[in-house]
Design a protein around this motif. Sequence first.
Motif, PDB file in Angstrom:
ATOM      1  N   ARG A 194      10.648  58.269  39.203  1.00 37.79           N
ATOM      2  CA  ARG A 194      11.443  59.344  39.781  1.00 37.79           C
ATOM      3  C   ARG A 194      10.682  60.018  40.908  1.00 37.79           C
ATOM      4  O   ARG A 194      11.259  60.450  41.891  1.00 37.79           O
ATOM      5  N   GLY A 195       9.357  60.065  40.773  1.00 42.58           N
ATOM      6  CA  GLY A 195       8.555  60.768  41.754  1.00 42.58           C
ATOM      7  C   GLY A 195       8.217  59.964  42.995  1.00 42.58           C
ATOM      8  O   GLY A 195       7.651  60.500  43.945  1.00 42.58           O
ATOM      9  N   ALA A 196       8.545  58.684  43.008  1.00 42.59           N
ATOM     10  CA  ALA A 196       8.179  57.865  44.163  1.00 42.59           C
ATOM     11  C   ALA A 196       9.438  57.292  44.798  1.00 42.59           C
ATOM     12  O   ALA A 196      10.530  57.386  44.241  1.00 42.59           O
ATOM     13  N   GLY A 197       9.262  56.709  45.969  1.00 45.67           N
ATOM     14  CA  GLY A 197      10.403  56.117  46.662  1.00 45.67           C
ATOM     15  C   GLY A 197      10.880  54.874  45.939  1.00 45.67           C
ATOM     16  O   GLY A 197      11.879  54.882  45.222  1.00 45.67           O
ATOM     17  N   VAL A 198      10.120  53.786  46.125  1.00 49.27           N
ATOM     18  CA  VAL A 198      10.490  52.510  45.506  1.00 49.27           C
ATOM     19  C   VAL A 198       9.305  52.010  44.681  1.00 49.27           C
ATOM     20  O   VAL A 198       8.173  52.017  45.153  1.00 49.27           O
ATOM     21  N   THR A 199       9.587  51.578  43.458  1.00 52.36           N
ATOM     22  CA  THR A 199       8.525  51.164  42.546  1.00 52.36           C
ATOM     23  C   THR A 199       8.784  49.750  42.039  1.00 52.36           C
ATOM     24  O   THR A 199       9.926  49.402  41.748  1.00 52.36           O
ATOM     25  N   ILE A 200       7.740  48.941  41.954  1.00 55.97           N
ATOM     26  CA  ILE A 200       7.854  47.701  41.191  1.00 55.97           C
ATOM     27  C   ILE A 200       7.095  47.907  39.887  1.00 55.97           C
ATOM     28  O   ILE A 200       5.929  48.302  39.903  1.00 55.97           O
ATOM     29  N   VAL A 201       7.760  47.671  38.777  1.00 55.10           N
ATOM     30  CA  VAL A 201       7.106  47.756  37.475  1.00 55.10           C
ATOM     31  C   VAL A 201       6.796  46.329  37.043  1.00 55.10           C
ATOM     32  O   VAL A 201       7.690  45.582  36.665  1.00 55.10           O
ATOM     33  N   PHE A 202       5.530  45.934  37.157  1.00 53.08           N
ATOM     34  CA  PHE A 202       5.145  44.589  36.740  1.00 53.08           C
ATOM     35  C   PHE A 202       4.826  44.577  35.258  1.00 53.08           C
ATOM     36  O   PHE A 202       4.155  45.478  34.758  1.00 53.08           O
ATOM     37  N   VAL A 203       5.303  43.545  34.569  1.00 58.49           N
ATOM     38  CA  VAL A 203       4.956  43.368  33.161  1.00 58.49           C
ATOM     39  C   VAL A 203       4.411  41.953  33.002  1.00 58.49           C
ATOM     40  O   VAL A 203       4.434  41.165  33.947  1.00 58.49           O
ATOM     41  N   ASN A 204       3.934  41.636  31.801  1.00 57.08           N
ATOM     42  CA  ASN A 204       3.255  40.345  31.626  1.00 57.08           C
ATOM     43  C   ASN A 204       4.143  39.217  31.126  1.00 57.08           C
ATOM     44  O   ASN A 204       3.865  38.062  31.370  1.00 57.08           O
ATOM     45  N   THR A 205       5.200  39.544  30.392  1.00 61.45           N
ATOM     46  CA  THR A 205       6.052  38.475  29.877  1.00 61.45           C
ATOM     47  C   THR A 205       7.514  38.821  30.108  1.00 61.45           C
ATOM     48  O   THR A 205       7.870  39.986  30.322  1.00 61.45           O
ATOM     49  N   ARG A 206       8.334  37.785  30.030  1.00 65.33           N
ATOM     50  CA  ARG A 206       9.758  38.015  30.223  1.00 65.33           C
ATOM     51  C   ARG A 206      10.336  38.873  29.108  1.00 65.33           C
ATOM     52  O   ARG A 206      11.194  39.721  29.338  1.00 65.33           O
ATOM     53  N   ALA A 207       9.844  38.648  27.890  1.00 64.01           N
ATOM     54  CA  ALA A 207      10.333  39.454  26.767  1.00 64.01           C
ATOM     55  C   ALA A 207      10.023  40.926  27.021  1.00 64.01           C
ATOM     56  O   ALA A 207      10.857  41.805  26.812  1.00 64.01           O
ATOM     57  N   GLN A 208       8.806  41.165  27.512  1.00 61.77           N
ATOM     58  CA  GLN A 208       8.407  42.539  27.788  1.00 61.77           C
ATOM     59  C   GLN A 208       9.291  43.153  28.876  1.00 61.77           C
ATOM     60  O   GLN A 208       9.636  44.326  28.817  1.00 61.77           O
ATOM     61  N   SER A 209       9.652  42.350  29.864  1.00 60.17           N
ATOM     62  CA  SER A 209      10.473  42.888  30.948  1.00 60.17           C
ATOM     63  C   SER A 209      11.823  43.335  30.415  1.00 60.17           C
ATOM     64  O   SER A 209      12.349  44.375  30.804  1.00 60.17           O
ATOM     65  N   GLU A 210      12.385  42.553  29.500  1.00 59.22           N
ATOM     66  CA  GLU A 210      13.681  42.938  28.931  1.00 59.22           C
ATOM     67  C   GLU A 210      13.558  44.257  28.171  1.00 59.22           C
ATOM     68  O   GLU A 210      14.402  45.144  28.296  1.00 59.22           O
ATOM     69  N   LEU A 211      12.489  44.381  27.384  1.00 64.40           N
ATOM     70  CA  LEU A 211      12.323  45.585  26.575  1.00 64.40           C
ATOM     71  C   LEU A 211      12.049  46.805  27.433  1.00 64.40           C
ATOM     72  O   LEU A 211      12.615  47.871  27.209  1.00 64.40           O
ATOM     73  N   CYS A 212      11.189  46.659  28.439  1.00 64.41           N
ATOM     74  CA  CYS A 212      10.877  47.806  29.295  1.00 64.41           C
ATOM     75  C   CYS A 212      12.121  48.230  30.068  1.00 64.41           C
ATOM     76  O   CYS A 212      12.390  49.417  30.244  1.00 64.41           O
ATOM     77  N   PHE A 213      12.862  47.249  30.523  1.00 60.56           N
ATOM     78  CA  PHE A 213      14.076  47.553  31.262  1.00 60.56           C
ATOM     79  C   PHE A 213      15.038  48.366  30.398  1.00 60.56           C
ATOM     80  O   PHE A 213      15.572  49.390  30.824  1.00 60.56           O
ATOM     81  N   GLN A 214      15.229  47.917  29.152  1.00 56.05           N
ATOM     82  CA  GLN A 214      16.078  48.650  28.219  1.00 56.05           C
ATOM     83  C   GLN A 214      15.573  50.078  28.024  1.00 56.05           C
ATOM     84  O   GLN A 214      16.337  51.026  28.061  1.00 56.05           O
TER      85      GLN A 214
END
Lengths: 240, 855
Positions: B251-271
């Motif tokens: 929220r505090g920045a313009g555009v952010t990429i949130v890198f994660v290590n696995t695809r499963a993790q990406s789904e969970l973080c996204f949720q």
Amino acid sequence: MNAAPLHIAGQRLMLDPAGVAIWPAEKLLVVSDLHLEKGSSFAARGSFVPPYDTRETLERLALALRRWRPERLVLLGDSFHDRHGCARLHASDCAALQRMLGALAQVVWVLGNHDPEPPVGLPGTATEEYRHGPFVFRHIAQPGRAVPPGELSGHYHPKATMPVRSGAVTRPCFLTDGRRLLLPAFGAYTGGLEVRDPAIASLFPRGGRAFLLGAERLFSFPTGPLRGAAPVPETANAPP
Amino acid sequence: MGTLPELFQAWFADRGWAPRPHQLALLGAVQGGSSALLVAPTGGGKTLAGFLPSLVDLHEKPRPEGKGSLHTLYISPLKALAVDIARNLTAPVEAMGLPIRIETRTGDTPANRRARQRVDPPNFLLTTPESLALLLTLPDAGEMFAGLHAIVVDEIHALAGTKRGDQLALGLARLATLAPGARRIGLSATVAHPTPLRAYLSPTGRPEDVALVQGAPGAAPSLDILLPEGRLPWGGHMGLASMPEVYRRIRGAGVTIVFVNTRAQSELCFQALWRLNDDNLPIGLHHGSLTVEQRRKVEAAMADGRLRAVVATASLDLGIDWGAVDQVVQVGAPKGVSRLLQRIGRANHRMDEASQAVLVPANRFEVIECVAARQAISANELDGDPPREGGLDVLCQHILAVAVAGPFHPNDLYREVLRAAPYASLSRQDFDDALRFVEDGGYALQSYDRFRRLFRDAEGMIHIRGPAAARQLRMNLGTIVETPLVKVRLRGGPVLGEVEEWFVSTLTAGDCFIFAGQMLRFEGLDALACIVSRGGEGDPRVPAYAGSRMPLTTHLAARVRGILHDPKSWPALPESVREWLRLQQHVSVMPPRDGLLVETFPRGDRWFLVAYCFEGRLAHQTLGMLVTKRMERLGMAPLGYLATDYVLACWSAFEPHGIERLFEEDILGEELEAWMAESSMLRRTFRNIATIAGLIEKNHPGQEKSGRTMTMNADLIYDVLRRHEPDHILLRATRREAAAGLTDVARISLLLARARAGGIRHMALDRASPLSVPALIEEGREWVAGGAQDALLAEAADLVAEATDGADLFNEILANVTEAIPPRGDRDRARRPRDPKRRNARFIRSAPKNLGAPR
């Protein structure tokens, strides 16, 4: 190697973890789906898989014959991967096969869909269907409930997947409901069809029992009725 | 130093830019006729630098249309990158009015344009290693490339050392024969060792023949470590506890990429982020299993500034320059310094401004790892793998490709292959064996004579026999072997992406799982796809992908060990971590810098052994197998083990003692041999090698279900070949690759040597130590019997027998038994007792219960 006894049609059969069945009373050994020369069949289409499958399969068969010393051998069809397979046999393999079969009193080649013609130059008689005592030996099991007990067949290459503590284990298997017996494919290059597949499951509307091949013994599991998956066995709790 | 023509200087000046020194240095080197490698941080104008010599050359000497018009070949590991670069280059070309035609050629290029490109190639052709390999199989490749002036290889650090890189190296060697005048330009991100890259790029395989141009280092990134509010988790890798803070950062920045290590993790973080998303910020998801269209959509939205954040996996490590990324968040441990830098570089592609990055460790060990990574970055120390030899499987494919293009003499081809750095030390024996493999399989038992694919003429030239082999090759070209995947399709809707087949096989109708950022309910399988509907209730699962986790690099592991060992460095750690370490000091001891700490303690009804090795998960997995084998032999009755990046934990029925014997160096002898032969890793390696070499057909996703499959199970082939011709070239290639890929085996022997030199410190405790807790609550246990499936089957069979009272007389009894157990897929699921085992299946994690569907 511990074989498991199985009673069908009032007779005792022994199921060998190597993937063959024996009818001790008649000194008869049954084996299915050797698919000999599958390697060279692939090579003819430009896929050079190792040419040792026939040798490997015959070595395994020789072991089983040495162990059980049968007088009769019934091959349940698809003994060769295609109709010209017999002609492509390597000279040494052909000699080994002849020696092996020549030592037996009777050899029956049940014809399969891959090898609809009798093999040339090998001992034994060929037939679409072989009957002996209460048993009928055919390549493809007859669908329907009306089949009298005692049918032995191959064709489907049954394999079963069993959930175990760390995932699942898939193995070729015998499959039976006490009336009919499906034999696993014996050939070195034969894959398998999951017993849950409708093609197999529909032959066992009331479910059956699968005997998974292991190195030293068979592992037996009930399989659910039609379309049912194998039930998951309860297992002990996992550590911490 | 090269000088720019006036036109170019004016173009730079118009934009208020000045050419960077490394751009001019590269221009100078190439104009001098030399090949050159440019190493510069992200955002240094690398791509423009790579094309500048060609732009200048074509400005001075325009090329006529027609056959000889191809001037520069650009190769990138990513299709999307090639397309993007084409777009970016068009701007300066048009602004300066240069007579240059730029086109891409990838798998997506329509057939008619590909046909036209053969007759009338563009001046700049932008492509991928695979498309280049295909181009080289064309009979008119010689004419097409004859006038080639330059070859630009982008992101060369991501290609060298991989099988795609091997294929490209062989392709470059081919190009050197077809177009001897073409010089090579390599573009690389900052790497630890540029010399192997120079060798890789070199037309002779020698690094001296490639000039090295180093860009000025970029501004040091600003790196924060973000801890969750409240308690720091003991275990887990998902980092979900930190999502509120991550959300605030977004929220505090313009555009952010949130890198994660696995695809499963990406789904969970996204949720998790969407659950917190009260402001309805546009947040996207990007990972390698989503459909290409979906990924393109997310990338386009990102480029247009329509997204505030995207949760991404390694699928975004390389790629398109978005310019406007303000910060990068790395959730979970970085695992390697070079990789972390690459990711951080995605923020702010302007090299003179510091990249903003935030590290979000998911547990206590990861905090230490993040601190270690930060120290390594400020000390400017990178990790990197040493170069490896080229794969023989790739060579087999290449030989067939060369044969398809036209007749060749084996001596010429051998000399050519030697000029590719990965094959510089290829023996003639291996080359001849590879050739024989292509010819007829190369088996000692020569029974495939009449099926030969190649034949030799009177002059020793090798020709291809018939068009079938060419067709086969084109279908199977490439070095990327996919695990069998199944498409996920919404009922009556679009395809959402792909999951691995085995994951689908664990699903029952009605199960729900998280994929593509949605809660999905599994409906069933049809011929081509796994059919799902939106929504669903209950415990969602997350498809995980085998082998998707990166192991900790040796370099970073050493730093972590250093921090643990040295209390003077603890002030850099947050208080909760310091307290944890002090507690460990009190209860046990800290792992020594040299030597090995092993703790044993009872817990529940079993004994635990925890070894603090710090050699990465893969190495620990192998070590776990070896150590438990040894425990078995010593009668300790091991039950299972678990490998994390930091420790190995084993549990056994009896108290382990004589720990030294478990970590003797000779466990790498027989036990390893025996394990290797049976290991699933070797089988997997063989499957890939057999596919690349062309022994078995590639999986074409979606196609294998339709029609009769003519492929053969690689495991069956492996077993037969191993028994009858253990020295066959494909088995040699398998062992060689396993040994090299098994850097973990090398790491184990290092560790064992360290343990011998530094001594094993055995602490017999009466309960678990603080440092061991993260491992004890880790998921992903391995069972002893990893190879001995029979034992597991026996156990399962016994339990079934117990449950059914040993009823092995079937007929009536069997019917009762089987009918008593409802088949899976029963609608009435509530009555079925929840199966406790399912949740322990490897790679499948249960998602936290408190996650709902995204809005």
